[in-house]
Design a protein around this motif. Sequence first.
Motif, short mmCIF file in Angstrom:
data_model
loop_
_atom_site.label_atom_id
_atom_site.label_comp_id
_atom_site.label_asym_id
_atom_site.label_seq_id
_atom_site.Cartn_x
_atom_site.Cartn_y
_atom_site.Cartn_z
N LEU A 5 6.02 3.40 4.41
CA LEU A 5 4.63 2.57 4.32
C LEU A 5 4.54 1.37 5.05
CD1 LEU A 5 4.08 3.22 0.48
CD2 LEU A 5 2.87 4.28 2.20
N ASN A 6 5.83 0.73 5.06
CA ASN A 6 5.82 -0.63 5.90
C ASN A 6 6.89 -0.56 7.02
OD1 ASN A 6 3.81 -1.70 3.98
ND2 ASN A 6 5.67 -1.28 2.44
N PRO A 7 6.53 0.08 8.06
CA PRO A 7 7.60 0.24 9.08
C PRO A 7 8.21 -0.98 9.67
CG PRO A 7 5.54 1.23 10.11
CD PRO A 7 5.47 0.83 8.52
N THR A 8 7.47 -2.28 9.78
CA THR A 8 7.88 -3.35 10.29
C THR A 8 8.46 -4.46 9.54
OG1 THR A 8 5.72 -4.28 10.27
CG2 THR A 8 5.92 -3.08 12.21
N MET A 9 8.59 -4.05 7.98
CA MET A 9 9.13 -4.90 7.09
C MET A 9 10.44 -5.14 7.52
SD MET A 9 8.77 -6.15 4.06
CE MET A 9 7.51 -5.22 3.51
N PRO A 10 10.74 -6.59 7.37
CA PRO A 10 12.07 -7.05 7.96
C PRO A 10 13.04 -6.79 6.71
CG PRO A 10 10.61 -8.84 6.93
CD PRO A 10 9.77 -7.64 7.08
N PHE A 11 14.27 -6.78 7.11
CA PHE A 11 15.58 -6.69 6.30
C PHE A 11 15.28 -7.83 5.57
CE2 PHE A 11 16.59 -3.34 9.22
CZ PHE A 11 17.23 -2.28 8.59
N GLY A 12 15.89 -7.77 3.87
CA GLY A 12 15.31 -8.88 3.34
C GLY A 12 14.26 -8.66 2.52
N GLY A 13 13.25 -7.96 3.13
CA GLY A 13 12.14 -7.68 2.36
C GLY A 13 11.00 -8.88 2.34
N GLN A 14 10.06 -8.66 1.43
CA GLN A 14 8.96 -9.53 1.34
C GLN A 14 8.46 -9.63 -0.01
OE1 GLN A 14 5.33 -8.73 3.28
NE2 GLN A 14 4.56 -10.69 3.60
N ASN A 15 8.13 -10.84 -0.51
CA ASN A 15 7.45 -10.87 -2.17
C ASN A 15 6.63 -10.19 -1.94
OD1 ASN A 15 5.18 -12.14 -3.55
ND2 ASN A 15 7.20 -13.08 -4.60
N ILE A 16 6.22 -9.38 -3.26
CA ILE A 16 5.43 -8.16 -3.50
C ILE A 16 3.92 -8.84 -3.41
CG2 ILE A 16 5.29 -8.29 -6.06
CD1 ILE A 16 5.18 -5.28 -5.66
N GLY A 17 3.39 -9.97 -3.99
CA GLY A 17 2.34 -10.41 -4.04
C GLY A 17 1.74 -10.84 -2.65
N GLU A 18 2.73 -11.55 -1.73
CA GLU A 18 2.29 -11.89 -0.43
C GLU A 18 1.86 -10.64 0.30
OE1 GLU A 18 5.72 -13.93 1.29
OE2 GLU A 18 5.55 -15.57 -0.29
N HIS A 19 2.84 -9.70 0.11
CA HIS A 19 2.86 -8.42 0.83
C HIS A 19 1.32 -7.77 0.48
CE1 HIS A 19 3.64 -4.49 2.85
NE2 HIS A 19 3.23 -4.04 1.74
N VAL A 20 1.15 -7.64 -0.82
CA VAL A 20 -0.04 -6.93 -1.08
C VAL A 20 -1.27 -7.62 -0.63
CG1 VAL A 20 -1.48 -6.16 -3.07
CG2 VAL A 20 0.85 -5.68 -2.93
N ALA A 21 -1.19 -8.85 -0.65
CA ALA A 21 -2.35 -9.98 -0.41
C ALA A 21 -2.63 -9.50 1.23
CB ALA A 21 -2.06 -11.33 -0.64
N GLN A 22 -1.55 -9.64 2.08
CA GLN A 22 -1.62 -9.45 3.69
C GLN A 22 -2.19 -7.97 3.77
OE1 GLN A 22 2.06 -10.41 5.08
NE2 GLN A 22 1.94 -12.46 4.97
N LYS A 23 -1.54 -7.04 3.09
CA LYS A 23 -1.96 -5.64 3.58
C LYS A 23 -3.21 -4.98 2.89
CE LYS A 23 0.28 -1.05 3.87
NZ LYS A 23 1.69 -0.39 3.59
N TYR A 24 -3.71 -5.51 1.70
CA TYR A 24 -4.72 -4.92 1.13
C TYR A 24 -5.97 -6.11 0.64
CZ TYR A 24 -1.67 -1.16 0.44
OH TYR A 24 -0.75 -0.09 0.51
N GLY A 25 -5.48 -7.22 0.95
CA GLY A 25 -6.40 -8.28 0.45
C GLY A 25 -6.53 -8.47 -0.79
N SER A 26 -5.60 -8.17 -1.64
CA SER A 26 -5.76 -8.22 -3.01
C SER A 26 -5.63 -9.88 -3.48
CB SER A 26 -4.66 -7.46 -3.76
OG SER A 26 -5.06 -5.84 -3.29
N THR A 27 -6.02 -10.24 -4.56
CA THR A 27 -5.87 -11.58 -5.20
C THR A 27 -4.53 -11.62 -6.06
OG1 THR A 27 -7.03 -11.47 -7.12
CG2 THR A 27 -8.21 -12.17 -5.21
#
Length: 187
Positions: free
Chosen positions: A47-69
Motif C-alpha cells: 500500500l505504501n511502497p515508498t515507506m522508509p524502513f523504521g516506518g512512520q507514525n500512523i496519524g501522520e501517515h493517514v493525515a498525509q495520505k488521506y487528509g484525515s484529521t
Amino acid sequence: MIAHLKTDFVSDLACPWCIIGLRALTEALAQSAEALNAEIAFQPFELNPTMPFGGQNIGEHVAQKYGSTREQSAANRAMIVGRAAELGFTMAMTDDSRIYNMFDAQRLLHWASIEGRQSALEHALFDANFTDGADPGDHQVLVAAAAKAGLDPVAAGDVLSSGRYADEVRRRRSLGAVAGSMRCRRS
C-alpha cells in the motif's frame, strides 16, 4: 464430494483491513470445511511502497495520505480495533502506532511458502505488527516470527541477510498491485 478452492490472498502486512479480511475468510472457510477443501496462497502487495524502513507514525501517515484529521484517524482506528475483536484478533493500535516497510517480511513470506509455512508466518507477522506493535521490518522481529511459525530461525536470518527472493517478491508484488487495485480501494 468435496470441492477444492485455491484463493490468492493479496495483502500488505501493514494493512489492518487485510488481517480483518483474512480472519473473516478463514472463519467462512471453516464453516464450509465439510464441503470445501480450501487453500490460501498469500501474494505480496504494498500500500505504501515508498515507506522508509523504521516506518512512520500512523496519524501522520493517514493525515498525509488521506487528509484525515487526528479525530477522524482515531475514530477509524477504534472501528478497526472493534471489528478485529469481533473476529477474535487483538489489535493494539494507538496514536503512537507506526506503519512499517514490509519488503523484508515479504521476502521471508516467499521463503516460507517454499518451506510450506507461509500461512503460519503470515499470521505471526500480523500478530507482531498489530498485536505486539513490533516493527516487522526489523530482522530480529522477523526471525522471532519465523520461529513462532515453525521455521528454522537460522535459515530465516540467512534469507534476510542475503537479500534472497527480492526479485521474486518484486515480480509477484507487481502482479498483486494489479489485483489489489481492483479489490482494495483504501487501507
